[in-house]
Design a protein around this motif. Structure first.
Motif, PDB file in Angstrom:
ATOM      1  N   UNK A   1       0.818  -1.225   0.000  1.00 17.88           N
ATOM      2  CA  UNK A   1       0.000   0.000   0.000  1.00 17.88           C
ATOM      3  C   UNK A   1       0.850   1.273   0.000  1.00 17.88           C
ATOM      4  N   UNK A   2       1.888   1.269  -0.834  1.00 19.78           N
ATOM      5  CA  UNK A   2       2.713   2.458  -0.982  1.00 19.78           C
ATOM      6  C   UNK A   2       2.024   3.427  -1.922  1.00 19.78           C
ATOM      7  N   UNK A   3       2.285   4.725  -1.699  1.00 22.48           N
ATOM      8  CA  UNK A   3       1.795   5.755  -2.599  1.00 22.48           C
ATOM      9  C   UNK A   3       2.737   5.921  -3.780  1.00 22.48           C
ATOM     10  N   UNK A   4       2.294   6.692  -4.770  1.00 22.00           N
ATOM     11  CA  UNK A   4       3.064   6.856  -6.011  1.00 22.00           C
ATOM     12  C   UNK A   4       4.426   7.511  -5.784  1.00 22.00           C
ATOM     13  N   UNK A   5       4.497   8.460  -4.874  1.00 22.56           N
ATOM     14  CA  UNK A   5       5.764   9.165  -4.648  1.00 22.56           C
ATOM     15  C   UNK A   5       6.839   8.189  -4.150  1.00 22.56           C
ATOM     16  N   UNK A   6       6.472   7.347  -3.187  1.00 27.78           N
ATOM     17  CA  UNK A   6       7.432   6.380  -2.651  1.00 27.78           C
ATOM     18  C   UNK A   6       7.831   5.363  -3.722  1.00 27.78           C
TER      19      UNK A   6
ATOM     20  N   UNK B   1       0.533   9.405   6.356  1.00 25.18           N
ATOM     21  CA  UNK B   1       0.131   9.111   4.973  1.00 25.18           C
ATOM     22  C   UNK B   1       1.173   9.597   3.964  1.00 25.18           C
ATOM     23  N   UNK B   2       1.767  10.746   4.234  1.00 26.24           N
ATOM     24  CA  UNK B   2       2.815  11.264   3.350  1.00 26.24           C
ATOM     25  C   UNK B   2       4.033  10.337   3.396  1.00 26.24           C
ATOM     26  N   UNK B   3       4.331   9.800   4.590  1.00 20.71           N
ATOM     27  CA  UNK B   3       5.477   8.886   4.699  1.00 20.71           C
ATOM     28  C   UNK B   3       5.236   7.583   3.936  1.00 20.71           C
ATOM     29  N   UNK B   4       3.971   7.237   3.710  1.00 16.56           N
ATOM     30  CA  UNK B   4       3.640   6.060   2.905  1.00 16.56           C
ATOM     31  C   UNK B   4       3.801   6.353   1.412  1.00 16.56           C
TER      32      UNK B   4
END
Length: 156
Positions: free
Chosen positions: A75-80, A138-141
């Motif tokens: 469940x990583x976000x696009x930025x990560x 959430x940003x860290x994800x």
């Protein structure tokens, strides 16, 4: 002291075919593996060329599998995801095309679910601090800050 096993080019090629067949690999991982088994640069070029020609090594396929896996499982976000792909020296074209593997609705739904799951775990009475902690998580994800702030604002 134990000496490292030395490999012929054919043995090393077979070893790396198996290494790539087990799971998708990027060039950086393959080069590291070749380095770890002490192959000379000429052998490295020959092995990588063989892996590319026989489709054991494919950067685009790796990038797409990486994106699907990190999004659906971790469940990583696009930025990560993008940062991890850049770290693995994946081309900008392949990064852009592999991000299309993520359905936009699924992405927003995942962000919402993660936020809803995390919210009750934040032990903070001050609403501002609580919002801040959730947004930071959430940003860290790896989710984009504009999406995070919209989601947090809707929840708290």
């Amino acid at each position: 002291m134990r000496t490292k096993k030395s490999y012929t080019v054919d043995e090393a090629t077979k070893l790396l075919e198996n290494y790539c067949a087990y799971q998708e690999r990027c060039h950086k991982e393959v080069e590291q593996k070749i380095y770890d088994i002490n192959m000379i640069p000429e052998a490295k070029e020959k092995i990588i060329l063989h892996l590319l020609q026989h489709n054991f090594l494919n950067e685009e396929r790796f990038a797409k599998a990486f994106v699907r896996g990190k999004f659906s499982i971790k469940k990583w976000g696009k930025i990560r995801i993008v940062n991890e792909l850049k770290f693995r020296n994946i081309s900008a074209y392949n990064i852009k095309s592999s991000l299309k593997e993520i359905n936009n609705e699924d992405y927003l739904e995942a962000l919402q679910k993660i936020a809803e799951k995390k919210l009750p775990l934040i032990k903070e009475s001050n609403l501002f601090k609580k919002r801040n902690k959730l947004a930071t998580f959430l940003i860290s994800k790896g989710f984009e800050s504009d999406l995070v702030f919209k989601t947090v604002k809707a929840l708290i």
